[in-house]
Design a protein around this motif. Sequence first.
Motif, PDB file in Angstrom:
ATOM      1  N   LEU A   1       0.919  -1.153  -0.159  1.00  0.00           N
ATOM      2  CA  LEU A   1      -0.014   0.078  -0.123  1.00  0.00           C
ATOM      3  C   LEU A   1       0.804   1.132  -0.080  1.00  0.00           C
ATOM      4  O   LEU A   1       1.677   1.434   1.061  1.00  0.00           O
ATOM      5  N   LEU A   2       0.951   1.936  -1.148  1.00  0.00           N
ATOM      6  CA  LEU A   2       1.681   3.412  -1.140  1.00  0.00           C
ATOM      7  C   LEU A   2       0.857   4.380  -1.042  1.00  0.00           C
ATOM      8  O   LEU A   2       0.087   4.603  -1.758  1.00  0.00           O
ATOM      9  N   HIS A   3       1.051   5.159  -0.148  1.00  0.00           N
ATOM     10  CA  HIS A   3       0.474   6.342   0.254  1.00  0.00           C
ATOM     11  C   HIS A   3       1.256   7.464  -0.355  1.00  0.00           C
ATOM     12  O   HIS A   3       2.303   7.831  -0.215  1.00  0.00           O
TER      13      HIS A   3
ATOM     14  N   VAL B   1       0.835  -3.239  -6.187  1.00  0.00           N
ATOM     15  CA  VAL B   1       0.595  -1.846  -5.606  1.00  0.00           C
ATOM     16  C   VAL B   1      -0.849  -1.375  -5.177  1.00  0.00           C
ATOM     17  O   VAL B   1      -1.271  -1.421  -6.517  1.00  0.00           O
ATOM     18  N   CYS B   2      -1.244  -0.884  -4.342  1.00  0.00           N
ATOM     19  CA  CYS B   2      -2.558  -0.316  -4.255  1.00  0.00           C
ATOM     20  C   CYS B   2      -1.889   1.269  -3.781  1.00  0.00           C
ATOM     21  O   CYS B   2      -1.135   1.384  -2.841  1.00  0.00           O
ATOM     22  N   ILE B   3      -2.344   2.268  -4.411  1.00  0.00           N
ATOM     23  CA  ILE B   3      -1.867   3.661  -4.446  1.00  0.00           C
ATOM     24  C   ILE B   3      -3.200   4.127  -3.305  1.00  0.00           C
ATOM     25  O   ILE B   3      -4.237   3.999  -3.671  1.00  0.00           O
ATOM     26  N   ARG B   4      -2.765   4.774  -2.145  1.00  0.00           N
ATOM     27  CA  ARG B   4      -3.720   5.353  -1.543  1.00  0.00           C
ATOM     28  C   ARG B   4      -3.358   7.054  -1.507  1.00  0.00           C
ATOM     29  O   ARG B   4      -2.115   7.571  -1.331  1.00  0.00           O
ATOM     30  N   MET B   5      -4.270   7.595  -1.979  1.00  0.00           N
ATOM     31  CA  MET B   5      -4.121   9.154  -1.966  1.00  0.00           C
ATOM     32  C   MET B   5      -5.173   9.685  -1.229  1.00  0.00           C
ATOM     33  O   MET B   5      -6.377   9.678  -1.531  1.00  0.00           O
TER      34      MET B   5
ATOM     35  N   LYS C   1     -10.587   5.802 -13.635  1.00  0.00           N
ATOM     36  CA  LYS C   1     -10.642   4.834 -14.360  1.00  0.00           C
ATOM     37  C   LYS C   1     -10.471   4.950 -15.868  1.00  0.00           C
ATOM     38  O   LYS C   1      -9.832   4.056 -16.472  1.00  0.00           O
ATOM     39  N   LYS C   2     -10.539   6.046 -16.427  1.00  0.00           N
ATOM     40  CA  LYS C   2     -10.218   6.351 -17.722  1.00  0.00           C
ATOM     41  C   LYS C   2      -8.780   6.342 -17.813  1.00  0.00           C
ATOM     42  O   LYS C   2      -8.114   6.120 -19.038  1.00  0.00           O
ATOM     43  N   LEU C   3      -8.049   6.647 -16.830  1.00  0.00           N
ATOM     44  CA  LEU C   3      -6.609   6.572 -17.108  1.00  0.00           C
ATOM     45  C   LEU C   3      -6.133   5.137 -16.885  1.00  0.00           C
ATOM     46  O   LEU C   3      -4.608   4.771 -16.839  1.00  0.00           O
ATOM     47  N   GLY C   4      -6.832   4.141 -16.774  1.00  0.00           N
ATOM     48  CA  GLY C   4      -6.487   2.831 -16.752  1.00  0.00           C
ATOM     49  C   GLY C   4      -6.372   1.980 -15.545  1.00  0.00           C
ATOM     50  O   GLY C   4      -5.944   0.664 -15.484  1.00  0.00           O
ATOM     51  N   ILE C   5      -6.904   2.534 -14.323  1.00  0.00           N
ATOM     52  CA  ILE C   5      -7.162   1.737 -13.213  1.00  0.00           C
ATOM     53  C   ILE C   5      -8.327   1.386 -12.866  1.00  0.00           C
ATOM     54  O   ILE C   5      -9.195   2.281 -12.754  1.00  0.00           O
ATOM     55  N   GLU C   6      -8.422  -0.014 -12.927  1.00  0.00           N
ATOM     56  CA  GLU C   6      -9.972  -0.560 -13.133  1.00  0.00           C
ATOM     57  C   GLU C   6     -10.447  -0.395 -11.607  1.00  0.00           C
ATOM     58  O   GLU C   6     -11.418  -0.224 -11.582  1.00  0.00           O
ATOM     59  N   LYS C   7      -9.970  -0.567 -10.634  1.00  0.00           N
ATOM     60  CA  LYS C   7     -10.613  -0.478  -9.206  1.00  0.00           C
ATOM     61  C   LYS C   7     -10.146   0.802  -8.671  1.00  0.00           C
ATOM     62  O   LYS C   7      -8.994   0.909  -8.221  1.00  0.00           O
ATOM     63  N   VAL C   8     -11.202   1.524  -8.097  1.00  0.00           N
ATOM     64  CA  VAL C   8     -11.247   2.661  -7.653  1.00  0.00           C
ATOM     65  C   VAL C   8     -12.108   2.827  -6.493  1.00  0.00           C
ATOM     66  O   VAL C   8     -13.209   2.299  -6.481  1.00  0.00           O
ATOM     67  N   HIS C   9     -11.477   3.234  -5.099  1.00  0.00           N
ATOM     68  CA  HIS C   9     -12.274   3.009  -3.792  1.00  0.00           C
ATOM     69  C   HIS C   9     -12.329   4.453  -3.337  1.00  0.00           C
ATOM     70  O   HIS C   9     -11.156   5.217  -3.413  1.00  0.00           O
TER      71      HIS C   9
ATOM     72  N   LEU D   1      -2.575  -2.112  -8.908  1.00  0.00           N
ATOM     73  CA  LEU D   1      -3.829  -2.984  -8.904  1.00  0.00           C
ATOM     74  C   LEU D   1      -5.060  -2.137  -8.743  1.00  0.00           C
ATOM     75  O   LEU D   1      -6.165  -2.153  -9.494  1.00  0.00           O
ATOM     76  N   GLU D   2      -4.926  -1.011  -7.952  1.00  0.00           N
ATOM     77  CA  GLU D   2      -5.942  -0.565  -7.485  1.00  0.00           C
ATOM     78  C   GLU D   2      -5.488   1.134  -7.002  1.00  0.00           C
ATOM     79  O   GLU D   2      -4.435   1.164  -6.671  1.00  0.00           O
ATOM     80  N   MET D   3      -6.733   1.968  -6.671  1.00  0.00           N
ATOM     81  CA  MET D   3      -6.244   3.338  -6.215  1.00  0.00           C
ATOM     82  C   MET D   3      -7.286   3.424  -5.286  1.00  0.00           C
ATOM     83  O   MET D   3      -8.582   3.423  -5.427  1.00  0.00           O
TER      84      MET D   3
END
Length: 142
Positions: free
Chosen positions: A10-12, A46-50, A116-124, A78-80
């Motif tokens: 998980l990358l913040h 990696v899951c990006i946390r922003m 999602k339009k930029l290519g990351i399928e899973k957005v939370h 994999l997700e954001m």
Amino acid sequence: KAIELVDGVLLHILTVDESEWRELGGMSYESFLRNVYHLKVSSKPVCIRMPVIPGYTDSIQKVRSLLGFVKENIPLVLEMDLRVYTPNSRFSSPMFKLKEKTLTTEQILELCEAIKKLGIEKVHWRGSARKITEYHKMNGKD
């Protein structure tokens, strides 16, 4: 190295702009880049946390900039996870002075769709349950 012992990371990330990074303090920008390099060569998912901070990191332009950096430097995202801004922190960073600002549901949806339009399928979206419910209803996930 710790990264060899984990299945994913998980990358913040608050910003990838070096001058903003230095303004916010904390870990040095060079350390951040070194950590990103280790992620890149590890091939770990990696899951990006922003954190989404009104008036600071809530623009489509900021998200595009961050995702451009991520796509170039971290191959297996994999997700954001967008984190709601919580103004109850004691940190002295300028971003924590935005106590009265919030995002509208439309702004949240716009950010999620842009990602999602930029290519990351899973957005939370991690924040108001009401806004999560509205997002799921608008995306057929009642």
